[in-house]
Scaffold this motif. Structure first.
Motif, PDB file in Angstrom:
ATOM      1  N   GLY B 184       0.828  -1.198   0.000  1.00  8.16           N
ATOM      2  CA  GLY B 184       0.000   0.000   0.000  1.00  8.16           C
ATOM      3  C   GLY B 184       0.858   1.241   0.000  1.00  8.16           C
ATOM      4  N   VAL B 185       0.222   2.359   0.297  1.00  9.91           N
ATOM      5  CA  VAL B 185       0.928   3.632   0.300  1.00  9.91           C
ATOM      6  C   VAL B 185       1.290   4.008   1.732  1.00  9.91           C
ATOM      7  CG1 VAL B 185      -0.114   4.472  -1.829  1.00  9.91           C
ATOM      8  CG2 VAL B 185      -1.264   4.899   0.356  1.00  9.91           C
ATOM      9  N   THR B 186       2.131   5.044   1.890  1.00 11.56           N
ATOM     10  CA  THR B 186       2.525   5.472   3.230  1.00 11.56           C
ATOM     11  C   THR B 186       1.300   5.940   4.020  1.00 11.56           C
ATOM     12  OG1 THR B 186       2.996   7.668   2.335  1.00 11.56           O
ATOM     13  CG2 THR B 186       4.843   6.158   2.561  1.00 11.56           C
ATOM     14  N   GLY B 187       1.354   5.702   5.319  1.00 12.73           N
ATOM     15  CA  GLY B 187       0.277   6.163   6.181  1.00 12.73           C
ATOM     16  C   GLY B 187      -0.937   5.249   6.179  1.00 12.73           C
ATOM     17  N   GLY B 214       8.717   0.052   8.201  1.00  5.95           N
ATOM     18  CA  GLY B 214       7.941   1.287   8.129  1.00  5.95           C
ATOM     19  C   GLY B 214       6.642   1.096   7.381  1.00  5.95           C
ATOM     20  N   PHE B 215       5.873   2.159   7.228  1.00  3.43           N
ATOM     21  CA  PHE B 215       4.531   2.245   6.627  1.00  3.43           C
ATOM     22  C   PHE B 215       3.495   1.859   7.687  1.00  3.43           C
ATOM     23  CE2 PHE B 215       4.728   2.302   1.705  1.00  3.43           C
ATOM     24  CZ  PHE B 215       5.959   2.937   1.706  1.00  3.43           C
ATOM     25  N   GLY B 216       2.716   2.806   8.101  1.00  5.39           N
ATOM     26  CA  GLY B 216       1.589   2.508   8.989  1.00  5.39           C
ATOM     27  C   GLY B 216       1.920   2.490  10.478  1.00  5.39           C
ATOM     28  N   ILE B 217       3.151   2.877  10.868  1.00  6.60           N
ATOM     29  CA  ILE B 217       3.485   2.906  12.294  1.00  6.60           C
ATOM     30  C   ILE B 217       3.258   4.323  12.815  1.00  6.60           C
ATOM     31  CG2 ILE B 217       5.280   2.499  14.028  1.00  6.60           C
ATOM     32  CD1 ILE B 217       6.621   0.645  11.919  1.00  6.60           C
ATOM     33  N   ARG B 218       2.339   4.464  13.765  1.00  2.00           N
ATOM     34  CA  ARG B 218       1.936   5.802  14.192  1.00  2.00           C
ATOM     35  C   ARG B 218       2.174   6.067  15.685  1.00  2.00           C
ATOM     36  NH1 ARG B 218      -0.947   8.152  10.194  1.00  2.00           N
ATOM     37  NH2 ARG B 218      -1.436   9.845  11.632  1.00  2.00           N
ATOM     38  N   THR B 219       2.124   5.031  16.507  1.00  2.00           N
ATOM     39  CA  THR B 219       2.133   5.273  17.955  1.00  2.00           C
ATOM     40  C   THR B 219       3.374   4.683  18.627  1.00  2.00           C
ATOM     41  OG1 THR B 219       1.035   3.184  18.462  1.00  2.00           O
ATOM     42  CG2 THR B 219      -0.391   5.079  17.983  1.00  2.00           C
ATOM     43  N   ALA B 220       3.629   5.172  19.841  1.00  2.00           N
ATOM     44  CA  ALA B 220       4.755   4.680  20.632  1.00  2.00           C
ATOM     45  C   ALA B 220       4.590   3.182  20.895  1.00  2.00           C
ATOM     46  CB  ALA B 220       4.827   5.445  21.944  1.00  2.00           C
TER      47      ALA B 220
END
Lengths: 401, 279
Positions: B184-187, B214-220
């Motif tokens: 998929g795409v970033t985010g 990476g790709f889709g990692i948002r939280t601690a």
């Protein structure tokens, strides 16, 4: 004597143009598609099905029509129209869509996506998706949706979901970006039917091959009518699929002159145009290296054309190569010239051409009067103009009030 | 001058500390040149180990809405390749250890001129390049010339990269390998950690290089979970969102560095924390 027809090479290159400039996620699929397509090309059963649908569903062969009144009007070359506007859905676009949907079925794909500018490729894709029972999503720039309402409605009638693209500038290039994003996200089950001779290899070659039926028919029809090959071929160019389809079977006939007509918008010098070869530079976009409208920093600039179908800041890589080789002459016609030619065709032949096609007719208007009657000129009448009524009415409004 | 070992040294040091690297992504020139400079200069102190700096492109076809908008903001603010390289140069005047990787699409580099770009990037202190639309089939374009300038070419491996193709993807890759967690795409949406761990383990069978995810990692929390089995965790869209949602440049800087600090804390603790649910 096959210097022009044995490309692309195994890396998808036409000289330095073309290639496979895509994200890694898509690479395995693109390589698979390349193999599947290579197999289909030599598979008699695939070719039999293709011929069947081209005939009974699309309505091929399309006539090669001697445009007697247009010939008299311009007073020079004998003008023949290759009537692609008589195909089912009203343009050449379906030649390619039928081929690709058969391939999608063969590869077991469950979902079809496509980008569209004027909506003709969207309609053709929605049509074949309906015929083969596949769900279909069409990406279309929000700006284009506004100026091509009838085609949006046609796509919906055919069961497609039309997704407005507001990112970037909301035109064809952004629709293509969005379709690529969809593809990368749904790579397992989705087949992307690219509408023109652009994108990563094998698309430019594959779309060309599916469209080459135009040139093959023209060749045999002209031989039958006049006992010889035409002297010149004229076609309009956005991405360039109708032109490539007409030109390709003649590339190795040195006496056949070919002229591709880009959209000159308000004039190539004005900066408001879609003439990638006449006003662009080489770059990499949408999976291939080709001529692009871009600034010095490699940022893509918006194209401008009265015709939504030519409103694209790039061109198929094979055209870029043929341009550099000097095999095909690439010129441009402005919005005004296209509108003028549009009206002449309506009045002289009773054929309402697409605004895209009118760009090719504008070049005929410049060229034909200077040539003798013995000169056989074929124009690809790539699409019909019903979809353009609103735009034309807008531009010619005063005249008809 | 360029120190081609900065990435190597960074991963070696982190191995000693038994923790993954925190990799941040921001687009150069977003939301404006000055704020972008402040954001960049504050990243190491906030806890970033490796900096990915995006070179904005008008048609970012592998990016989701967040990074698309970031590129537009940067371009509308007048960001250019020259300015991006200059940002790196100025950063290097103050920081000689934090690796910087430039990330983007090929066309702006191609138009700049590959040799000119690589020469200037090396002298500015760029350590690596990630160019999304250059698969190994086009290695002669930029990957091989980059190596001659001492710049690492970091390739993306994805869920669709099968065992047959992996050796090709890994050839000529240096610095680290970037595993794209979802097709998929970033985010996009976050992957399940179990599947991800298996993919990373499979990748390790083929390479000695550090593996970033990476790709889709948002939280601690996500960063900590993924940092347990990967060598680096990349966070991009979540940081870029902080810029979009800030109403002033100061707020953007505060929010971005604030989120970086949280992420940095969690990747530092993720392999040692006693509470498994924290990780």
């Amino acid at each position: 004597m096959n210097q022009f027809v044995n490309l692309p090479d195994t890396n998808g290159l036409f000289g330095s143009f073309g290639g496979r400039f895509v994200a890694e996620t898509l690479m395995p699929l693109i390589l698979e598609l390349q193999d599947e397509y290579a197999a289909a090309k030599n598979d008699p059963e695939f070719q039999r099905q293709l011929a069947y649908f081209q005939g009974d569903y699309v309505g091929r062969p399309s006539p090669l029509y001697f445009a007697e009144r247009l010939t008299e009007h311009f007073g020079g070359a004998s003008i023949y129209l290759k009537r692609e506007e008589l195909n089912h859905t009203g343009a050449h676009k379906i030649n390619n869509c039928i081929g690709q949907v058969l391939l999608a079925k063969q590869m077991g794909k469950k979902r079809i996506i496509a980008e569209t500018g004027a909506g003709m490729h969207g309609v053709a894709t929605a049509t074949v998706a309906a015929r083969f029972g596949l769900p279909c999503v069409i990406y279309m720039g929000a700006t284009d949706i506004e100026r091509q309402q009838p085609n949006v409605f046609r796509m919906k009638l055919l069961g497609a979901e039309v997704i407005p693209v507001t990112s970037g500038t909301g035109t064809l290039k952004d629709a293509m970006n969005e379709a690529l994003r969809d593809w990368v996200t749904n790579v397992d089950d989705t087949f992307y039917i690219i509408g023109t001779v652009a994108g990563p290899h094998p698309y430019p070659a594959m779309v060309r091959d599916f469209q080459a039926v135009i040139g093959h028919e023209t060749r045999s029809q002209m031989l039958e009518k006049q006992g010889r090959l035409p002297d010149s071929l004229v076609a309009c160019i956005g991405g360039g699929s109708n032109a490539m389809g007409l030109f390709h079977p003649f590339l190795n006939d040195p006496d056949v002159q070919m002229i591709g007509v880009e959209a000159g918008g308000k004039g190539v010098k004005s900066g408001l145009h879609a003439a990638s070869l006449n006003g662009g530079t080489p770059g990499v976009l949408h999976g291939n290296r080709t001529y692009l409208l871009q600034n010095e920093d490699g940022q893509i600039i918006d194209a401008h054309s009265i015709s939504a179908g030519l409103d694209y800041p790039g061109i198929g890589p094979e055209h870029a190569w043929l341009h550099e080789q000097g095999r095909v002459e690439y010129v441009s016609a402005t919005d005004d010239e296209a509108l003028e030619a549009f009206q002449i065709c309506c009045r002289q032949e009773g054929i309402i051409p697409a605004l895209e096609t009118a760009h090719a007719l504008a070049e005929v208007a410049k060229r034909a009067p200077r040539l003798p009657r013995e000169h056989l000129m074929v124009v690809n009448l790539s699409g019909r103009g019903d979809k353009d009524m609103m735009s034309v009415a807008h531009h010619l409004g005063e005249k008809f009030q | 001058m360029n120190t081609p070992t900065r990435l190597k040294d960074c991963f070696a040091a982190l191995k000693q500390q038994n923790r993954p690297a925190l990799v941040s992504y921001l687009t150069a020139g977003d939301p404006d040149a000055e704020t972008s400079r402040r954001l960049l200069h504050g990243l190491p102190e906030a806890g970033v180990d490796i900096i990915e700096l995006g070179m904005p492109f008008s048609d970012p076809m592998a990016d989701g809405p967040a990074i698309q908008k970031a590129a537009l903001r940067a371009l509308e603010g007048g960001q250019t390749q020259v300015k991006t390289l200059d940002m790196v140069r100025r950063f290097r005047e103050q920081n000689s250890t934090t690796p910087i990787v430039l990330m983007g699409y090929y066309n702006p580099i191609y138009c700049y001129g590959v040799e000119r770009f690589l020469t200037e990037a090396a002298s500015a202190g760029v350590d690596g390049l990630i160019v999304v639309d250059l698969p190994p089939e086009h290695d002669e374009e930029l990957c091989q010339p980059a190596a001659q300038h001492g710049i690492d070419f970091i390739r993306l491996a994805t869920p669709t990269t099968d065992a047959k193709r992996l050796p090709k993807v890994l050839s000529n890759t240096s610095g680290f390998i970037y595993y794209v967690s979802v097709a998929g795409v970033t985010g996009g949406s976050a992957p399940t950690p179990e599947r991800l761990e298996a993919s990373v383990a499979q990748l390790r069978e083929y390479t000695e290089l550090p593996i970033a995810v990476g790709f889709g990692i948002r939280t601690a929390e996500q960063a900590a979970t993924i940092g347990r089995f990967s060598d680096a965790v990349v966070v991009g869209s979540a940081l870029v969102d902080c810029i979009e949602h800030a109403s002033t440049p100061d707020e953007a800087v505060e929010r971005v560095h604030g989120l970086v600090s949280e992420l940095a804390e969690s990747v530092r603790a993720c392999r040692t924390a006693s509470e498994p649910q924290v990780c």
